[in-house]
Design an enzyme around this catalytic site. Structure first.
Site, PDB file in Angstrom:
ATOM      1  N   ASN A   9       5.284   5.294  -1.529  1.00  0.00           N
ATOM      2  CA  ASN A   9       3.919   4.831  -1.165  1.00  0.00           C
ATOM      3  C   ASN A   9       4.054   3.490  -0.499  1.00  0.00           C
ATOM      4  O   ASN A   9       4.401   2.379  -1.026  1.00  0.00           O
ATOM      5  CB  ASN A   9       3.185   4.640  -2.578  1.00  0.00           C
ATOM      6  N   TRP A  10       3.881   3.698   0.831  1.00  0.00           N
ATOM      7  CA  TRP A  10       3.991   2.432   1.786  1.00  0.00           C
ATOM      8  C   TRP A  10       2.713   1.482   1.578  1.00  0.00           C
ATOM      9  O   TRP A  10       2.623   0.448   2.176  1.00  0.00           O
ATOM     10  CB  TRP A  10       3.855   2.878   3.115  1.00  0.00           C
ATOM     11  N   LYS A  11       1.512   2.098   0.937  1.00  0.00           N
ATOM     12  CA  LYS A  11       0.253   1.204   0.845  1.00  0.00           C
ATOM     13  C   LYS A  11      -0.096   0.440   2.112  1.00  0.00           C
ATOM     14  O   LYS A  11       0.071   1.361   3.139  1.00  0.00           O
ATOM     15  CB  LYS A  11       0.722  -0.032  -0.555  1.00  0.00           C
ATOM     16  N   HIS A  96      -4.542   6.510  -7.836  1.00  0.00           N
ATOM     17  CA  HIS A  96      -3.539   5.097  -7.550  1.00  0.00           C
ATOM     18  C   HIS A  96      -4.400   4.152  -8.208  1.00  0.00           C
ATOM     19  O   HIS A  96      -5.414   3.839  -8.131  1.00  0.00           O
ATOM     20  CB  HIS A  96      -3.076   4.912  -6.378  1.00  0.00           C
ATOM     21  N   GLU A  98      -4.465   1.215  -8.050  1.00  0.00           N
ATOM     22  CA  GLU A  98      -5.045   0.274  -6.967  1.00  0.00           C
ATOM     23  C   GLU A  98      -6.357   0.524  -6.714  1.00  0.00           C
ATOM     24  O   GLU A  98      -7.517  -0.195  -6.526  1.00  0.00           O
ATOM     25  CB  GLU A  98      -3.956  -0.024  -5.922  1.00  0.00           C
ATOM     26  N   GLU A 168       2.339   5.686 -13.815  1.00  0.00           N
ATOM     27  CA  GLU A 168       2.534   4.389 -13.497  1.00  0.00           C
ATOM     28  C   GLU A 168       1.725   3.277 -14.175  1.00  0.00           C
ATOM     29  O   GLU A 168       0.849   3.267 -14.015  1.00  0.00           O
ATOM     30  CB  GLU A 168       1.849   4.319 -11.968  1.00  0.00           C
ATOM     31  N   GLY A 174       4.555  -3.441  -8.908  1.00  0.00           N
ATOM     32  CA  GLY A 174       4.745  -4.540  -8.058  1.00  0.00           C
ATOM     33  C   GLY A 174       5.055  -5.723  -8.567  1.00  0.00           C
ATOM     34  O   GLY A 174       4.730  -6.721  -8.115  1.00  0.00           O
ATOM     35  N   SER A 214       7.986  -0.786 -10.165  1.00  0.00           N
ATOM     36  CA  SER A 214       8.983  -1.441  -9.794  1.00  0.00           C
ATOM     37  C   SER A 214      10.546  -0.647 -10.133  1.00  0.00           C
ATOM     38  O   SER A 214      11.497  -1.233 -10.513  1.00  0.00           O
ATOM     39  CB  SER A 214       9.213  -2.640 -10.860  1.00  0.00           C
ATOM     40  N   GLY A 235       6.891   1.946  -4.649  1.00  0.00           N
ATOM     41  CA  GLY A 235       6.051   1.031  -3.663  1.00  0.00           C
ATOM     42  C   GLY A 235       7.031   0.440  -2.935  1.00  0.00           C
ATOM     43  O   GLY A 235       7.500   0.701  -1.829  1.00  0.00           O
ATOM     44  N   GLY A 236       7.127  -0.884  -3.420  1.00  0.00           N
ATOM     45  CA  GLY A 236       7.877  -1.860  -2.569  1.00  0.00           C
ATOM     46  C   GLY A 236       8.976  -1.497  -2.149  1.00  0.00           C
ATOM     47  O   GLY A 236       9.584  -1.682  -0.874  1.00  0.00           O
TER      48      GLY A 236
END
Ligand code: PEP
Length: 251
Positions: A9-11, A96, A98, A168, A174, A214, A235-236
């Site tokens: 997930n590049w966000k 998600h 977010e 998640e 993150g 993470s 993610g990251g």
């Protein structure tokens, strides 16, 4: 038999040229990953068309990170499932944390979105997970059970063939703070039980359930070794091809 999947997930990261370059690197390195592992990259909307070109004919599948809750029309700024399909996307992430936290995504909106996505032929990665307060209050099983039921109980066993669930924990996203393998496993097992209660044991057993929060090459092996963890939503670490592929090599 359910499939192992690693989805990035590049966000809201990378410009279009940076995203194209990242996709090229993922494709190149994907040759190292066993063929049975599914690989997905979820890019910003702006990147879908050019990244689709890069992914054409490769094993890496394209995903969006969201879709509109309406089919089409006067909804300024929204992107419909039909538009997503026309880019070459095969998947969309929905729910998600977010989006739930910053954009008012709720379970009833998610039902509409999942319905539209499936009807358009998109597969869905549906995210669920508790926040820190809920975990500290010991409500994590209840929260995840409710989120899962509120959305997925509107669908059929047939629909579940095109739905992946991602657990998640919000406190792990993150933050560098990963759920332990045991914490993740017990929630994954709980999600599978919730699915079995509605759709039966076979559907529950066939559903891919990803862990997100993470996840990195150094902890993926232990997480993926758990019986109910079938891969990761990353993610990251998905922003570096080496790390993303390192995670995908961890089965
Ligand atoms: C995510 O946002 O889906 C996620 C898991 O992020 P991170 O890996 O950076 O915690």
């Amino acid at each position: 038999m359910r499939k192992n999947i690693v989805a990035g997930n590049w966000k809201m990261n990378t410009t279009v040229p940076e995203g194209v370059q990242l996709a090229k690197e993922v494709v190149e390195k994907s040759k190292e990953v066993p063929a049975e592992v599914g690989l997905i990259v979820a890019t910003p909307f702006t990147h879908l068309c050019p990244v689709a070109e890069v992914l054409k004919g490769t094993r890496v599948e394209l995903s969006a990170q969201n879709c509109a809750d309406k089919e089409k029309g006067a909804y300024t700024g929204e992107v419909s499932v039909g538009m997503l399909v026309s880019t070459g996307a095969k998947w969309t992430i929905l729910g998600h944390s977010e989006r739930r936290q910053y954009y008012g995504e709720n379970d009833s909106k998610l039902v509409d979105k999942v319905q539209l996505a499936l009807a358009a032929g998109l597969k869905v990665i549906l995210c669920v997970g508790e926040n820190l307060d809920e975990r500290e209050a010991g409500k994590h099983f209840d929260v995840v059970k409710t989120q899962t039921e509120n959305v997925l109980y509107h669908f059929t066993a047939e629909d579940m063939k095109n739905i992946v669930v991602a657990y998640e924990p919000v406190w792990a996203i993150g933050t560098g703070k990963t759920a332990t393998a045991e914490q993740a496993q017990e929630i994954h097992a709980c999600i599978r039980k919730v699915l079995a209660a509605k759709f039966g044991a076979q559907v529950a057993d066939d559903t891919t359930i990803l862990y997100g929060g993470s996840c990195k090459p150094s902890n993926a092996k232990e997480l993926f070794a758990q019986p109910d963890i079938d891969g990761g939503l990353i993610g990251g670490a998905a922003l570096k091809a080496d790390d993303f592929i390192g995670i995908a090599m961890s089965f």
